[in-house]
Design a protein around this motif. Sequence first.
Motif, PDB file in Angstrom:
ATOM      1  N   ASP A   1      -7.276 -20.342  42.749  1.00 60.83           N
ATOM      2  CA  ASP A   1      -8.613 -19.819  42.518  1.00 60.83           C
ATOM      3  C   ASP A   1      -9.361 -19.576  43.828  1.00 60.83           C
ATOM      4  O   ASP A   1      -9.702 -20.532  44.535  1.00 60.83           O
ATOM      5  N   PRO A   2      -9.639 -18.323  44.182  1.00 62.01           N
ATOM      6  CA  PRO A   2     -10.504 -18.053  45.341  1.00 62.01           C
ATOM      7  C   PRO A   2     -11.937 -18.480  45.024  1.00 62.01           C
ATOM      8  O   PRO A   2     -12.364 -18.470  43.867  1.00 62.01           O
ATOM      9  N   SER A   3     -12.680 -18.835  46.066  1.00 57.06           N
ATOM     10  CA  SER A   3     -14.073 -19.232  45.871  1.00 57.06           C
ATOM     11  C   SER A   3     -14.967 -18.594  46.926  1.00 57.06           C
ATOM     12  O   SER A   3     -14.551 -18.379  48.067  1.00 57.06           O
ATOM     13  N   LEU A   4     -16.191 -18.294  46.506  1.00 52.58           N
ATOM     14  CA  LEU A   4     -17.227 -17.747  47.375  1.00 52.58           C
ATOM     15  C   LEU A   4     -18.481 -18.577  47.176  1.00 52.58           C
ATOM     16  O   LEU A   4     -18.795 -18.957  46.045  1.00 52.58           O
ATOM     17  N   GLY A   5     -19.200 -18.834  48.252  1.00 55.19           N
ATOM     18  CA  GLY A   5     -20.406 -19.632  48.110  1.00 55.19           C
ATOM     19  C   GLY A   5     -21.466 -19.271  49.122  1.00 55.19           C
ATOM     20  O   GLY A   5     -21.190 -18.628  50.141  1.00 55.19           O
ATOM     21  N   LEU A   6     -22.679 -19.687  48.826  1.00 57.81           N
ATOM     22  CA  LEU A   6     -23.828 -19.482  49.700  1.00 57.81           C
ATOM     23  C   LEU A   6     -24.683 -20.729  49.640  1.00 57.81           C
ATOM     24  O   LEU A   6     -24.900 -21.285  48.555  1.00 57.81           O
ATOM     25  N   GLY A   7     -25.156 -21.177  50.798  1.00 59.91           N
ATOM     26  CA  GLY A   7     -25.960 -22.392  50.821  1.00 59.91           C
ATOM     27  C   GLY A   7     -26.979 -22.395  51.938  1.00 59.91           C
ATOM     28  O   GLY A   7     -26.942 -21.571  52.852  1.00 59.91           O
TER      29      GLY A   7
END
Length: 175
Positions: free
Chosen positions: A135-141
């Motif tokens: 599972d690829p993941s993308l995030g912003l924080g």
Amino acid sequence: MTLHKKLIAGIGFSLLCMHAAYAQNSSGVYVGVGVGSSSVSSHAVDSDNDPSLNVDVGYRFNQNFSAEIFARSLSFRLFDDLAGDSSYYPDSHVGVAVLGTIPLGNDFSLYGRLGVGRTEMKSGRKSKKDYNETDPSLGLGVRYALSPAWSINLEATRFTKTKVNTYLLGVQYDF
């Protein structure tokens, strides 16, 4: 200028230099933990606002780039076997990620996450086997530095294949 004013100016200048040195010397190992919620936006799974826990260990190469290993719980569905749910649901994710950080000031920074890992998919029935999904993941924080060692962060991450969103509030300790 009196001795008293020179002393105050010297202390102020020293504190300013220490803060600048802290901003420049931001490499090394860090650990973090977080708590929040996860939800699945798939038509096959009914999962809204399940508790989510996070732990990560990483290395910050400089103030703009780091890499980490992380693990997240995605669901606490304990009694699906009794209800006879025929769907699969994401249970946990373990992965690696790179993070790019943009300082927004002395203490605030914005970061993005790009990762890949294994999402464990649990079966709602004993007759179906569990399976894992890459599972690829993308995030912003956003992160706020409380001190040179401690910071808090607020992050949203999307696991793309399993269609899971996590929202976490965490703390991080830099060694």
